[in-house]
Design a protein around this motif. Sequence first.
Motif, PDB file in Angstrom:
ATOM      1  N   ASP A  24      27.018   7.718   6.781  1.00 15.08           N
ATOM      2  CA  ASP A  24      25.720   7.183   6.374  1.00 15.08           C
ATOM      3  C   ASP A  24      25.333   7.576   4.957  1.00 15.08           C
ATOM      4  N   ALA A  25      26.252   8.200   4.227  1.00 17.45           N
ATOM      5  CA  ALA A  25      26.063   8.441   2.792  1.00 17.45           C
ATOM      6  C   ALA A  25      26.636   7.239   2.055  1.00 17.45           C
ATOM      7  N   ILE A  26      26.252   7.071   0.800  1.00 17.61           N
ATOM      8  CA  ILE A  26      26.770   5.970  -0.016  1.00 17.61           C
ATOM      9  C   ILE A  26      27.281   6.544  -1.327  1.00 17.61           C
ATOM     10  N   ILE A  27      28.530   6.211  -1.660  1.00 15.94           N
ATOM     11  CA  ILE A  27      29.169   6.671  -2.887  1.00 15.94           C
ATOM     12  C   ILE A  27      29.572   5.431  -3.669  1.00 15.94           C
ATOM     13  N   ILE A  28      29.108   5.319  -4.925  1.00 16.58           N
ATOM     14  CA  ILE A  28      29.365   4.127  -5.730  1.00 16.58           C
ATOM     15  C   ILE A  28      29.864   4.526  -7.113  1.00 16.58           C
ATOM     16  N   GLY A  29      30.981   3.931  -7.539  1.00 12.47           N
ATOM     17  CA  GLY A  29      31.419   3.986  -8.926  1.00 12.47           C
ATOM     18  C   GLY A  29      32.061   5.276  -9.360  1.00 12.47           C
ATOM     19  N   ASN A  30      31.679   5.754 -10.543  1.00 13.71           N
ATOM     20  CA  ASN A  30      32.317   6.868 -11.231  1.00 13.71           C
ATOM     21  C   ASN A  30      31.823   8.202 -10.668  1.00 13.71           C
ATOM     22  N   VAL A  31      32.359   8.551  -9.494  1.00 12.64           N
ATOM     23  CA  VAL A  31      31.950   9.755  -8.772  1.00 12.64           C
ATOM     24  C   VAL A  31      33.200  10.533  -8.400  1.00 12.64           C
ATOM     25  N   GLU A  32      33.175  11.835  -8.628  1.00  7.77           N
ATOM     26  CA  GLU A  32      34.265  12.688  -8.148  1.00  7.77           C
ATOM     27  C   GLU A  32      33.675  13.797  -7.295  1.00  7.77           C
ATOM     28  N   ILE A  33      34.365  14.076  -6.173  1.00  8.83           N
ATOM     29  CA  ILE A  33      33.896  15.068  -5.218  1.00  8.83           C
ATOM     30  C   ILE A  33      35.056  16.006  -4.910  1.00  8.83           C
ATOM     31  N   GLY A  34      34.823  17.313  -5.069  1.00  9.86           N
ATOM     32  CA  GLY A  34      35.868  18.315  -4.915  1.00  9.86           C
ATOM     33  C   GLY A  34      36.129  18.731  -3.480  1.00  9.86           C
ATOM     34  N   ALA A  35      37.176  19.515  -3.309  1.00  7.30           N
ATOM     35  CA  ALA A  35      37.621  19.992  -2.002  1.00  7.30           C
ATOM     36  C   ALA A  35      36.534  20.794  -1.300  1.00  7.30           C
ATOM     37  N   TRP A  36      36.456  20.602  -0.011  1.00  9.36           N
ATOM     38  CA  TRP A  36      35.570  21.323   0.895  1.00  9.36           C
ATOM     39  C   TRP A  36      34.094  21.085   0.601  1.00  9.36           C
ATOM     40  N   SER A  37      33.789  20.108  -0.246  1.00  5.94           N
ATOM     41  CA  SER A  37      32.392  19.729  -0.458  1.00  5.94           C
ATOM     42  C   SER A  37      31.960  18.797   0.656  1.00  5.94           C
ATOM     43  N   SER A  38      30.641  18.693   0.845  1.00  8.37           N
ATOM     44  CA  SER A  38      30.110  17.842   1.904  1.00  8.37           C
ATOM     45  C   SER A  38      28.944  17.022   1.382  1.00  8.37           C
ATOM     46  N   ILE A  39      28.962  15.747   1.767  1.00  7.21           N
ATOM     47  CA  ILE A  39      27.911  14.809   1.399  1.00  7.21           C
ATOM     48  C   ILE A  39      27.312  14.320   2.715  1.00  7.21           C
ATOM     49  N   TRP A  40      26.030  14.564   2.932  1.00  8.70           N
ATOM     50  CA  TRP A  40      25.414  14.400   4.248  1.00  8.70           C
ATOM     51  C   TRP A  40      24.667  13.074   4.382  1.00  8.70           C
ATOM     52  N   PRO A  41      24.187  12.735   5.601  1.00 13.90           N
ATOM     53  CA  PRO A  41      23.594  11.413   5.849  1.00 13.90           C
ATOM     54  C   PRO A  41      22.474  11.065   4.874  1.00 13.90           C
ATOM     55  N   GLY A  42      22.487   9.818   4.451  1.00 11.75           N
ATOM     56  CA  GLY A  42      21.430   9.306   3.591  1.00 11.75           C
ATOM     57  C   GLY A  42      21.554   9.673   2.129  1.00 11.75           C
ATOM     58  N   ALA A  43      22.523  10.496   1.776  1.00 12.93           N
ATOM     59  CA  ALA A  43      22.715  10.840   0.362  1.00 12.93           C
ATOM     60  C   ALA A  43      23.292   9.625  -0.357  1.00 12.93           C
ATOM     61  N   VAL A  44      22.847   9.408  -1.585  1.00 12.93           N
ATOM     62  CA  VAL A  44      23.354   8.317  -2.423  1.00 12.93           C
ATOM     63  C   VAL A  44      23.821   8.925  -3.738  1.00 12.93           C
ATOM     64  N   LEU A  45      25.095   8.705  -4.072  1.00 10.99           N
ATOM     65  CA  LEU A  45      25.659   9.128  -5.353  1.00 10.99           C
ATOM     66  C   LEU A  45      26.068   7.854  -6.065  1.00 10.99           C
ATOM     67  N   ARG A  46      25.309   7.469  -7.092  1.00  8.67           N
ATOM     68  CA  ARG A  46      25.517   6.180  -7.760  1.00  8.67           C
ATOM     69  C   ARG A  46      25.945   6.407  -9.202  1.00  8.67           C
ATOM     70  N   GLY A  47      27.262   6.349  -9.413  1.00  8.33           N
ATOM     71  CA  GLY A  47      27.847   6.560 -10.734  1.00  8.33           C
ATOM     72  C   GLY A  47      28.104   5.234 -11.426  1.00  8.33           C
ATOM     73  N   ASP A  48      27.042   4.550 -11.807  1.00  6.99           N
ATOM     74  CA  ASP A  48      27.199   3.238 -12.439  1.00  6.99           C
ATOM     75  C   ASP A  48      27.153   3.287 -13.954  1.00  6.99           C
ATOM     76  N   SER A  49      26.445   4.248 -14.531  1.00  7.12           N
ATOM     77  CA  SER A  49      26.325   4.297 -15.989  1.00  7.12           C
ATOM     78  C   SER A  49      26.925   5.556 -16.589  1.00  7.12           C
ATOM     79  N   GLY A  50      27.569   6.372 -15.777  1.00 11.39           N
ATOM     80  CA  GLY A  50      28.200   7.600 -16.233  1.00 11.39           C
ATOM     81  C   GLY A  50      28.809   8.323 -15.055  1.00 11.39           C
ATOM     82  N   LEU A  51      29.388   9.469 -15.323  1.00 13.59           N
ATOM     83  CA  LEU A  51      30.091  10.247 -14.312  1.00 13.59           C
ATOM     84  C   LEU A  51      29.142  11.120 -13.503  1.00 13.59           C
ATOM     85  N   ILE A  52      29.380  11.164 -12.199  1.00 10.92           N
ATOM     86  CA  ILE A  52      28.789  12.163 -11.315  1.00 10.92           C
ATOM     87  C   ILE A  52      29.944  13.024 -10.832  1.00 10.92           C
ATOM     88  N   SER A  53      29.863  14.322 -11.081  1.00 12.92           N
ATOM     89  CA  SER A  53      30.932  15.239 -10.711  1.00 12.92           C
ATOM     90  C   SER A  53      30.377  16.317  -9.790  1.00 12.92           C
TER      91      SER A  53
END
Length: 174
Positions: A24-53
């Motif tokens: 139930d999370a949403i990940i879009i575009g220029n996003v990088e997520i490292g090992a053992w990290s967690s993205i929980w319900p309803g979180a939105v990571l929207r990398g449309d105009s730059g990097l999300i790291s």
Amino acid sequence: MLVPIYALGDLEPRIHPEAFVHPDAIIIGNVEIGAWSSIWPGAVLRGDSGLISIGTETSIQDGSVIHCIPMQPTTVGDRCVVGHIVHLEGCTVESDSLVGNGSVVLHFAVVQSNSLVGANAVIPNNMVVPTGAMALGVPAKLRENTVTAGFNALAVASYVANGKRYRQEMRLIG
């Protein structure tokens, strides 16, 4: 289980295979997520105009929104806890920090390592929260030399374990 991960043109998310992204999370575009990290319900990571790291062993909790701006990536370091309903945009949260529930951290702000942004605080553009400081209120005011190294280690370990548990045990039943 299908997780909504979207490319945007040539921008494709890069998610470490050991990370946990809730369906139930949403990940879009220029996003990088490292090992053992967690993205929980309803979180939105929207990398449309730059990097999300997002670094390793970092949790992005329920309902948080992470965005970026064209001239400034949004970076969250290793072993960070980003609480529920947090908004990060065009900022840097260095390793071993905690951003409390409902907080907002804005453009070009830096939350240095081993620091804490209190619940519902607003970190305005260009503000620096120094190592070992708490930032509290709207707009945030600093209480320096109040946070010790390792203060969030238990929370980090808890979310790493919970992410592993969810990867192994979560199943849709309805």
